[in-house]
Motif scaffolding. Structure first.
Motif, PDB file in Angstrom:
ATOM      1  N   VAL A  46      38.695  59.835  28.135  1.00  0.00           N
ATOM      2  CA  VAL A  46      39.805  59.232  28.870  1.00  0.00           C
ATOM      3  C   VAL A  46      39.489  59.199  30.365  1.00  0.00           C
ATOM      4  CG1 VAL A  46      42.239  59.540  29.486  1.00  0.00           C
ATOM      5  CG2 VAL A  46      41.521  59.824  27.128  1.00  0.00           C
ATOM      6  N   GLY A  47      38.820  60.213  30.873  1.00  0.00           N
ATOM      7  CA  GLY A  47      38.414  60.228  32.275  1.00  0.00           C
ATOM      8  C   GLY A  47      37.464  59.094  32.601  1.00  0.00           C
ATOM      9  N   TYR A  48      36.498  58.851  31.721  1.00  0.00           N
ATOM     10  CA  TYR A  48      35.582  57.733  31.937  1.00  0.00           C
ATOM     11  C   TYR A  48      36.316  56.394  31.853  1.00  0.00           C
ATOM     12  CZ  TYR A  48      31.466  60.693  31.905  1.00  0.00           C
ATOM     13  OH  TYR A  48      30.520  61.626  32.224  1.00  0.00           O
ATOM     14  N   PHE A  49      37.322  56.308  31.002  1.00  0.00           N
ATOM     15  CA  PHE A  49      38.153  55.107  30.917  1.00  0.00           C
ATOM     16  C   PHE A  49      38.869  54.880  32.250  1.00  0.00           C
ATOM     17  CE2 PHE A  49      42.265  53.106  29.834  1.00  0.00           C
ATOM     18  CZ  PHE A  49      41.786  51.897  29.358  1.00  0.00           C
ATOM     19  N   GLY A  50      39.346  55.958  32.866  1.00  0.00           N
ATOM     20  CA  GLY A  50      39.987  55.856  34.174  1.00  0.00           C
ATOM     21  C   GLY A  50      39.029  55.364  35.241  1.00  0.00           C
ATOM     22  N   VAL A  51      37.784  55.835  35.191  1.00  0.00           N
ATOM     23  CA  VAL A  51      36.764  55.367  36.132  1.00  0.00           C
ATOM     24  C   VAL A  51      36.541  53.864  35.943  1.00  0.00           C
ATOM     25  CG1 VAL A  51      34.310  55.500  36.721  1.00  0.00           C
ATOM     26  CG2 VAL A  51      35.615  57.588  36.347  1.00  0.00           C
ATOM     27  N   GLY A  52      36.515  53.423  34.699  1.00  0.00           N
ATOM     28  CA  GLY A  52      36.337  51.999  34.416  1.00  0.00           C
ATOM     29  C   GLY A  52      37.496  51.163  34.937  1.00  0.00           C
ATOM     30  N   LEU A  53      38.722  51.639  34.734  1.00  0.00           N
ATOM     31  CA  LEU A  53      39.884  50.913  35.240  1.00  0.00           C
ATOM     32  C   LEU A  53      39.864  50.815  36.761  1.00  0.00           C
ATOM     33  CD1 LEU A  53      42.967  52.116  33.154  1.00  0.00           C
ATOM     34  CD2 LEU A  53      41.907  49.874  33.167  1.00  0.00           C
ATOM     35  N   GLY A  54      39.557  51.902  37.412  1.00  0.00           N
ATOM     36  CA  GLY A  54      39.487  51.896  38.871  1.00  0.00           C
ATOM     37  C   GLY A  54      38.409  50.960  39.379  1.00  0.00           C
ATOM     38  N   THR A  55      37.258  50.950  38.725  1.00  0.00           N
ATOM     39  CA  THR A  55      36.161  50.068  39.114  1.00  0.00           C
ATOM     40  C   THR A  55      36.545  48.604  38.910  1.00  0.00           C
ATOM     41  OG1 THR A  55      34.578  51.780  38.503  1.00  0.00           O
ATOM     42  CG2 THR A  55      33.724  49.544  38.713  1.00  0.00           C
ATOM     43  N   LEU A  56      37.241  48.321  37.825  1.00  0.00           N
ATOM     44  CA  LEU A  56      37.721  46.964  37.583  1.00  0.00           C
ATOM     45  C   LEU A  56      38.696  46.534  38.672  1.00  0.00           C
ATOM     46  CD1 LEU A  56      37.837  44.496  35.713  1.00  0.00           C
ATOM     47  CD2 LEU A  56      39.677  45.639  34.483  1.00  0.00           C
ATOM     48  N   GLY A  57      39.596  47.423  39.065  1.00  0.00           N
ATOM     49  CA  GLY A  57      40.534  47.116  40.142  1.00  0.00           C
ATOM     50  C   GLY A  57      39.831  46.840  41.458  1.00  0.00           C
ATOM     51  N   ILE A  58      38.827  47.641  41.786  1.00  0.00           N
ATOM     52  CA  ILE A  58      38.063  47.426  43.020  1.00  0.00           C
ATOM     53  C   ILE A  58      37.315  46.098  42.951  1.00  0.00           C
ATOM     54  CG2 ILE A  58      36.096  48.279  44.365  1.00  0.00           C
ATOM     55  CD1 ILE A  58      37.092  51.128  43.659  1.00  0.00           C
ATOM     56  N   GLY A  59      36.775  45.784  41.789  1.00  0.00           N
ATOM     57  CA  GLY A  59      36.094  44.496  41.617  1.00  0.00           C
ATOM     58  C   GLY A  59      37.047  43.322  41.806  1.00  0.00           C
ATOM     59  N   LEU A  60      38.280  43.458  41.321  1.00  0.00           N
ATOM     60  CA  LEU A  60      39.270  42.402  41.524  1.00  0.00           C
ATOM     61  C   LEU A  60      39.623  42.247  42.998  1.00  0.00           C
ATOM     62  CD1 LEU A  60      41.738  42.832  38.524  1.00  0.00           C
ATOM     63  CD2 LEU A  60      40.231  40.908  38.993  1.00  0.00           C
ATOM     64  N   PHE A  61      39.760  43.373  43.714  1.00  0.00           N
ATOM     65  CA  PHE A  61      40.024  43.307  45.160  1.00  0.00           C
ATOM     66  C   PHE A  61      38.896  42.561  45.878  1.00  0.00           C
ATOM     67  CE2 PHE A  61      43.055  47.065  45.382  1.00  0.00           C
ATOM     68  CZ  PHE A  61      44.095  46.315  45.912  1.00  0.00           C
ATOM     69  N   VAL A  62      37.677  42.899  45.556  1.00  0.00           N
ATOM     70  CA  VAL A  62      36.527  42.278  46.213  1.00  0.00           C
ATOM     71  C   VAL A  62      36.455  40.786  45.882  1.00  0.00           C
ATOM     72  CG1 VAL A  62      33.994  42.235  46.284  1.00  0.00           C
ATOM     73  CG2 VAL A  62      35.218  44.408  46.381  1.00  0.00           C
ATOM     74  N   SER A  63      36.619  40.442  44.611  1.00  0.00           N
ATOM     75  CA  SER A  63      36.539  39.030  44.230  1.00  0.00           C
ATOM     76  C   SER A  63      37.681  38.228  44.840  1.00  0.00           C
ATOM     77  CB  SER A  63      36.522  38.876  42.713  1.00  0.00           C
ATOM     78  OG  SER A  63      37.767  39.266  42.167  1.00  0.00           O
ATOM     79  N   HIS A  64      38.858  38.825  44.957  1.00  0.00           N
ATOM     80  CA  HIS A  64      39.977  38.137  45.589  1.00  0.00           C
ATOM     81  C   HIS A  64      39.687  37.916  47.073  1.00  0.00           C
ATOM     82  CE1 HIS A  64      43.780  36.650  46.645  1.00  0.00           C
ATOM     83  NE2 HIS A  64      44.426  37.763  46.838  1.00  0.00           N
ATOM     84  N   GLY A  65      39.097  38.893  47.718  1.00  0.00           N
ATOM     85  CA  GLY A  65      38.731  38.740  49.126  1.00  0.00           C
ATOM     86  C   GLY A  65      37.687  37.658  49.344  1.00  0.00           C
ATOM     87  N   ILE A  66      36.689  37.606  48.456  1.00  0.00           N
ATOM     88  CA  ILE A  66      35.649  36.575  48.565  1.00  0.00           C
ATOM     89  C   ILE A  66      36.253  35.202  48.334  1.00  0.00           C
ATOM     90  CG2 ILE A  66      33.570  35.667  47.447  1.00  0.00           C
ATOM     91  CD1 ILE A  66      32.733  38.603  46.972  1.00  0.00           C
ATOM     92  N   ALA A  67      37.106  35.068  47.334  1.00  0.00           N
ATOM     93  CA  ALA A  67      37.734  33.784  47.056  1.00  0.00           C
ATOM     94  C   ALA A  67      38.632  33.337  48.206  1.00  0.00           C
ATOM     95  CB  ALA A  67      38.536  33.859  45.770  1.00  0.00           C
ATOM     96  N   ALA A  68      39.342  34.266  48.840  1.00  0.00           N
ATOM     97  CA  ALA A  68      40.211  33.931  49.969  1.00  0.00           C
ATOM     98  C   ALA A  68      39.381  33.458  51.165  1.00  0.00           C
ATOM     99  CB  ALA A  68      41.054  35.143  50.351  1.00  0.00           C
ATOM    100  N   ARG A  69      38.247  34.085  51.398  1.00  0.00           N
ATOM    101  CA  ARG A  69      37.384  33.656  52.512  1.00  0.00           C
ATOM    102  C   ARG A  69      36.799  32.279  52.257  1.00  0.00           C
ATOM    103  NH1 ARG A  69      33.686  38.442  54.992  1.00  0.00           N
ATOM    104  NH2 ARG A  69      35.370  39.420  56.153  1.00  0.00           N
ATOM    105  N   ARG A  70      36.387  32.026  51.038  1.00  0.00           N
ATOM    106  CA  ARG A  70      35.788  30.721  50.716  1.00  0.00           C
ATOM    107  C   ARG A  70      36.821  29.602  50.820  1.00  0.00           C
ATOM    108  NH1 ARG A  70      31.568  31.702  45.746  1.00  0.00           N
ATOM    109  NH2 ARG A  70      30.056  32.863  46.991  1.00  0.00           N
ATOM    110  N   SER A  71      38.033  29.877  50.397  1.00  0.00           N
ATOM    111  CA  SER A  71      39.052  28.828  50.432  1.00  0.00           C
ATOM    112  C   SER A  71      39.577  28.581  51.841  1.00  0.00           C
ATOM    113  CB  SER A  71      40.209  29.182  49.497  1.00  0.00           C
ATOM    114  OG  SER A  71      40.886  30.338  49.964  1.00  0.00           O
ATOM    115  N   SER A  72      39.376  29.526  52.766  1.00  0.00           N
ATOM    116  CA  SER A  72      39.862  29.343  54.127  1.00  0.00           C
ATOM    117  C   SER A  72      38.862  28.586  55.007  1.00  0.00           C
ATOM    118  CB  SER A  72      40.191  30.693  54.772  1.00  0.00           C
ATOM    119  OG  SER A  72      39.010  31.427  54.975  1.00  0.00           O
ATOM    120  N   ARG A  73      37.700  28.291  54.489  1.00  0.00           N
ATOM    121  CA  ARG A  73      36.674  27.564  55.263  1.00  0.00           C
ATOM    122  C   ARG A  73      37.057  26.134  55.465  1.00  0.00           C
ATOM    123  NH1 ARG A  73      30.782  29.443  53.171  1.00  0.00           N
ATOM    124  NH2 ARG A  73      31.054  31.631  53.576  1.00  0.00           N
TER     125      ARG A  73
END
Length: 94
Positions: free
Chosen positions: A67-94
């Motif tokens: 379950v702890g490793y599952f939590g690490v996976g969920l947190g990593t997925l959330g961080i990946g979503l934050f990063v991808s959302h930031g990249i998409a926002a920068r690209r669309s603002s060009r």
């Protein structure tokens, strides 16, 4: 520009839930293969004479580790979503 505020909320929730699940089960993750007898860590040369359910304790610890490793996976997925959302926002603002 297409904004998706629900994506930020989802990422935030995943990071929070993943962190909580990790820290609740951190002992099982960080304990490794330590040998315990009735909850206290043993040193080399000690004997354990316990009549309680030691097998049940090991099962709970391994379940907590999973379950702890599952939590690490969920947190990593959330961080990946934050990063991808930031990249998409920068690209669309060009």
């Amino acid at each position: 520009m297409v904004t998706r505020p629900w994506l930020k909320v989802l990422a935030f929730v995943l990071v929070i839930i993943g962190s909580a699940v990790f820290f609740i089960n951190a002992e099982a993750l960080l304990n490794g293969d330590a040998v315990e007898c009735d909850g206290s860590q043993m040193r080399p040369g000690q004997w354990c004479t316990s009549f309680s359910g030691g097998d049940e304790e090991k099962k709970n610890e391994s379940r907590g580790e999973l379950v702890g490793y599952f939590g690490v996976g969920l947190g990593t997925l959330g961080i990946g979503l934050f990063v991808s959302h930031g990249i998409a926002a920068r690209r669309s603002s060009r």
